[in-house]
Structure formats: C-alpha cells, structure tokens
Design an enzyme around this catalytic site. Structure first.
Site, PDB file in Angstrom:
ATOM      1  N   HIS A 165       8.152 -26.826  -1.290  1.00 33.13           N
ATOM      2  CA  HIS A 165       7.551 -27.940  -2.013  1.00 33.13           C
ATOM      3  C   HIS A 165       6.432 -27.471  -2.931  1.00 33.13           C
ATOM      4  O   HIS A 165       5.635 -28.273  -3.407  1.00 33.13           O
ATOM      5  CB  HIS A 165       7.052 -28.983  -1.014  1.00 33.13           C
ATOM      6  CG  HIS A 165       8.173 -29.545  -0.200  1.00 33.13           C
ATOM      7  ND1 HIS A 165       8.758 -30.762  -0.453  1.00 33.13           N
ATOM      8  CD2 HIS A 165       8.866 -29.002   0.836  1.00 33.13           C
ATOM      9  CE1 HIS A 165       9.741 -30.967   0.408  1.00 33.13           C
ATOM     10  NE2 HIS A 165       9.830 -29.916   1.197  1.00 33.13           N
ATOM     11  N   LYS A 214     -14.009   0.021  -4.068  1.00 35.64           N
ATOM     12  CA  LYS A 214     -15.135   0.443  -3.204  1.00 35.64           C
ATOM     13  C   LYS A 214     -16.197   1.121  -4.049  1.00 35.64           C
ATOM     14  O   LYS A 214     -17.394   0.869  -3.888  1.00 35.64           O
ATOM     15  CB  LYS A 214     -14.650   1.427  -2.128  1.00 35.64           C
ATOM     16  CG  LYS A 214     -13.730   0.803  -1.093  1.00 35.64           C
ATOM     17  CD  LYS A 214     -13.414   1.813  -0.004  1.00 35.64           C
ATOM     18  CE  LYS A 214     -12.305   1.307   0.881  1.00 35.64           C
ATOM     19  NZ  LYS A 214     -11.754   2.317   1.771  1.00 35.64           N
ATOM     20  N   GLU A 222       0.826  -1.218   0.000  1.00 35.88           N
ATOM     21  CA  GLU A 222       0.000   0.000   0.000  1.00 35.88           C
ATOM     22  C   GLU A 222       0.855   1.261   0.000  1.00 35.88           C
ATOM     23  O   GLU A 222       0.431   2.304  -0.472  1.00 35.88           O
ATOM     24  CB  GLU A 222      -0.920   0.022   1.233  1.00 35.88           C
ATOM     25  CG  GLU A 222      -2.316  -0.495   0.948  1.00 35.88           C
ATOM     26  CD  GLU A 222      -3.320  -0.206   2.055  1.00 35.88           C
ATOM     27  OE1 GLU A 222      -2.912   0.124   3.196  1.00 35.88           O
ATOM     28  OE2 GLU A 222      -4.526  -0.328   1.794  1.00 35.88           O
TER      29      GLU A 222
HETATM   30  O1  PA5 Z   1      -3.439   1.285   5.908  1.00 38.05           O
HETATM   31  C1  PA5 Z   1      -4.551   1.731   5.765  1.00 38.05           C
HETATM   32  O2  PA5 Z   1      -4.816   2.923   5.948  1.00 38.05           O
HETATM   33  C2  PA5 Z   1      -5.726   0.845   5.390  1.00 38.05           C
HETATM   34  O3  PA5 Z   1      -5.336  -0.458   5.151  1.00 38.05           O
HETATM   35  C3  PA5 Z   1      -6.749   0.847   6.508  1.00 38.05           C
HETATM   36  O4  PA5 Z   1      -6.158   0.382   7.683  1.00 38.05           O
HETATM   37  C4  PA5 Z   1      -7.962  -0.026   6.168  1.00 38.05           C
HETATM   38  O5  PA5 Z   1      -8.505   0.366   4.944  1.00 38.05           O
HETATM   39  C5  PA5 Z   1      -9.021   0.082   7.245  1.00 38.05           C
HETATM   40  O6  PA5 Z   1      -9.417   1.397   7.409  1.00 38.05           O
HETATM   41  P1  PA5 Z   1     -10.240   1.877   8.672  1.00 38.05           P
HETATM   42  O7  PA5 Z   1      -9.388   1.662   9.881  1.00 38.05           O
HETATM   43  O8  PA5 Z   1     -10.528   3.323   8.422  1.00 38.05           O
HETATM   44  O9  PA5 Z   1     -11.487   1.039   8.736  1.00 38.05           O
END
Ligand code: PA5
Length: 447
Positions: free
Chosen positions: A310, A424, A289
């Site tokens: 394996h 989303k 990310e």
């Molecule tokens: O690293 C990030 O920001 C994302 O992976 C969030 O943790 C994830 O989308 C969950 O978001 P939230 O805590 O707002 O529900």
C-alpha cells in the site's frame, strides 16, 4: 529435517536457465577459493565452518552466562552497531511473540538495543526505562573503538554503577570484543567483566553465530543449539562437493548475478510476516557492505508485505524497471486463526469465511508475484518450512555463504568495508577529535 528451498521459475521471463547455469563453473572455483582460503579477504573466513566448529565449551559458556543474566535482569541492553547488533536483533524479532514487550508475565528478559544510533531522545528514554527496571548490559564491539556503542557504554556504565554500585554492576556487564586489542577489551580487563572473544578472522556482519549473536539470543530465551544445527545443515550442503543444482547458496548467487547482468541492479527482500523485518535489515547490511564497492554491487532494499504493497507496491509495479525481488515465504505458521462467518456479510468477506489468515496471505503472495512479474520484476522465492530456530539458522548461513560467492562473482572483497570510514573521518573532524586537526580545518571551509 527439511531444508529451506529456492525457486527460480519467476525469473525465467527475464533471464534464461542457461544464463543462471552459465555461472556453474565459475561458482565452483569461487567455492574452492572460499574453502581453500585463496580468494580476496581470505583472512576473514572464520565464519565458514563456524556452525560445525563452535566448541561445546563456548556454547556452554554462552548458555551459563545467559542463565546468570536471566536470573538477575528484567531487561538486557545490548550495546552494538552494524554486525554487532543486527544478527541478534533479527533472530530475536523473528522468533519472539509480536507483543512480547507488553507481556508482564514474560519468562525471559526483554532485550533492547543501544549504541546503534546517536539519538539523544532514544538514549534519554532508555535511561528513563532503566531507572525503573532491573537490567544488565552486553556490550559488543569487535574493534572496541566504534564511536556509537562507546558513547552508549560510557553513559550506561555510569548509570548501572550508580544504580547498583560498582561491584554488582560488574556482575551485570558482559563484554564481547577482540581477544587482545581495543579500548573495550582494556576496560573489561580492568573491571573484570565476563568476556567473550570475537575471533580475528570473523567480520561483524558474519558474526551472528558467535557470542555476538548467540548470547543476546540465548538471553531472550531461544535455543542456540538448534540455530547452530540449522546453520550446520546448510554448511554441509553448500560445499564444493555438492552439485550446483543442489547448492542453494550457489543457485541464489548465480540467479541474482544473472539478473544484475541484465540491468536488474536493485534487489528487494520481501517478507509477508512482519517478524522478518529485521532479518531483512541484517541481510541489507550483509549484502550492502559486502558487495557495494568499486562502483559495483546490487543495491539491497527491503519491504514488509502486505503493508508496503500500500506504499512501495506502486513503485515496484510500475516504477523504474531495474529491480528484482527475493521473497522469503514461511510455509506453515506457528498458530491457527481463521476468518469467521458473519451472517450480515456487510464487508462481503464471507467468500473467505473459514479460511485461515495464512491462506489469504499466501494468495496475496502469489497474486503479487504474478503481478510484479507481469510488471517487469523478476521474483526469486525462498521458502522456510517454519519460523523457528532451526530454519532461521539455515537462513542466516545460507545468506552468508551466498553473499561470499556473490561477492567473488562481482570480483570484490566481500569481507571488508573501506567506505564506512569516510563518514567517521568527517564526523571526527567536525567534532574536533585530537589527531584530526588538518581534516577539521579542511571541512570547516566547506560548511
Ligand atoms: O560488518 C562490520 O564489520 C561492521 O558493520 C561492524 O560490525 C560495525 O561497524 C561495528 O563494529 P565494531 O563491532 O567493531 O564496533
């Protein structure tokens, strides 16, 4: 106390020391930009001094809340997705007995997760379990509006209120969310749940050392102070005042970028102890990310060896040569099991009789590294002295800091995730969410 170590000798058939050290000055500037908060995404650097700045008040509140939950529940359901669950899952798996779920004499609640998927069967099976067990909920969402955990919370809030009545349910639910905004904050305020705030300047995947990670980890029975101490050690030894060679975060960021420059675009995080499986899942989120944007970034993958030797071992040995490995090795296991002698020796294993299993594992590790290097796969090695809270704390902070530096080398913002919105939007359009009418019309034409 020792420090985790990094070894690069098995990358030097592919990149030179000069290639790695050529990042020295650039990295120094990036570390300064991180420290002075002048780089990309500089409003998301709250994690940087978290180990040294987390207050005694916050730690005590986490410990007290964990103690209260522990006194009430057999099972704690942690609701969250992405950065709101992977950190605690990683640490709990790394430190727990592998068969903890089957231990009926458990001293601490079993921590299970929800809201990290939208599987109906998973949800149904979880509810079946919760029907028969005493349980509580820690619901975690920084935005407070993420769909997956919101669905899980709606279902489990309903379930827990029916099971215990509204008043007792309130004592069994804790919310970790934004201090002011979001639907979860509003519900928590309305219901009067115990809450923990996630600071505005800490993104999900950098939040394991806040209540997001620490509360579930404490409920599972682990010492969060030692975890924080470990992180603090790396925080202290990764600043701009530390020489490049001594700064493992800088060295790791330089090494992986030097390899990337040479066409090694995929990094596989390797472990030889299955307890580290979710550390790799956490790491994949952190690096995927943070770096995968603007058509750039090292693709993070992971394997559990020797199991995956394996299966994926074949590809790594002989497939497309665009990969490198980063091996996490645990120097000393926490227990001692040796291979027994067998007078019949039908399996031919008496040549290792008397040796500890770990010695065999270490030879598998070394043999594999040499084979993979021979096959064109450079290997970085990260060694933890032991698997415990302190060294896992070091490991988490090490990867976070190195990720920020590495993101800056790639010239991306390592703290945002704009690409996550695309799925989303389509999901909401397909489900007919109010406000998405135009998108719904457009997407329906495509199916
Ligand atoms: O690293 C990030 O920001 C994302 O992976 C969030 O943790 C994830 O989308 C969950 O978001 P939230 O805590 O707002 O529900």
């Amino acid at each position: 106390m020792e420090s985790i170590k990094i070894k690069l000798d098995k990358i030097y058939d592919f990149v030179s020391k000069n290639d790695v050290f050529s990042y020295k000055n650039e990295i120094s500037k990036h570390i300064l930009a991180i420290e002075n908060k002048t780089g990309k995404g500089n409003d998301f650097l709250g994690w940087l001094d978290l180990p040294s700045s987390i207050s005694e008040t916050e730690i005590s509140k986490i410990e007290k809340t964990a103690a209260l939950l522990k006194s009430k529940v057999e099972i704690l359901v942690v609701i969250g997705i992405g950065g709101s669950y992977l950190g605690s899952k990683a640490v709990i798996e790394a430190l727990s007995n592998s068969f903890e779920a089957l231990n009926s004499n458990r001293k601490n609640p079993l921590v299970v997760f929800a809201g990290q998927n939208i599987s109906e069967d998973y949800t149904h099976e979880l509810i079946d379990l919760l029907d028969t067990k005493s349980y509580g909920i820690v619901v975690i969402s920084k935005s407070g509006t993420t769909t997956e955990p919101a669905i899980a919370f709606r279902i489990l809030k309903n379930h827990i209120e029916k099971k215990y009545g509204k008043e007792e349910a309130k004592q069994r639910i804790v919310a970790v969310t934004d201090a002011k905004r979001g639907a979860l904050k509003q519900v928590a305020n309305n219901e009067g749940y115990t809450t923990f705030d996630i600071a505005d300047d800490i993104g999900g995947r950098y939040s394991v050392l806040t209540a997001v990670g620490l509360l579930p980890i404490a409920v599972a029975g682990f010492n969060i102070r030692k975890l924080i101490d470990g992180a603090k050690h790396i925080e202290k030894n990764s600043g701009n005042n530390v020489a490049f060679e001594e700064n493992i975060c800088a060295v790791y960021a330089a090494a992986r970028n030097a390899l990337y420059e040479k066409g090694k675009t995929n990094e596989i995080l390797v472990n030889y102890v299955p307890k580290l499986h979710f550390v790799a899942e956490w790491w994949k989120q952190l690096y995927g990310e943070s770096e995968g944007k603007e058509n750039k970034g090292i693709f993070p993958a992971s394997v559990d060896f020797t199991s995956d030797l394996h299966s994926m071992g074949q590809y790594i040995q002989e497939g497309l040569r665009n990969i490198f490995e980063t091996v996490i090795s645990i120097k000393e296991p926490n227990s001692n099991v040796a291979v027994p002698t067998d007078s019949a020796n039908i399996d031919g294993l008496n040549f290792i009789a008397g040796k500890r299993i770990d010695e065999v594992n270490k030879m598998a590790e070394l043999g594999t590294m040499i084979a993979h290097v021979d096959g064109g796969v450079p290997n970085i090695r990260i060694e933890l002295p032991k698997l415990n809270e302190y060294y896992i704390g070091q490991t988490l902070y090490f990867f976070e800091k190195a990720c920020a530096i590495s993101g800056y080398i790639l010239d991306v913002n390592p703290f945002d995730q704009p690409g996550v919105e695309a799925y989303k939007k389509n999901m909401f359009a397909l489900l007919g969410k109010p406000g998405f009418e135009k998108e719904t019309e457009e997407i329906r034409k495509r199916i």
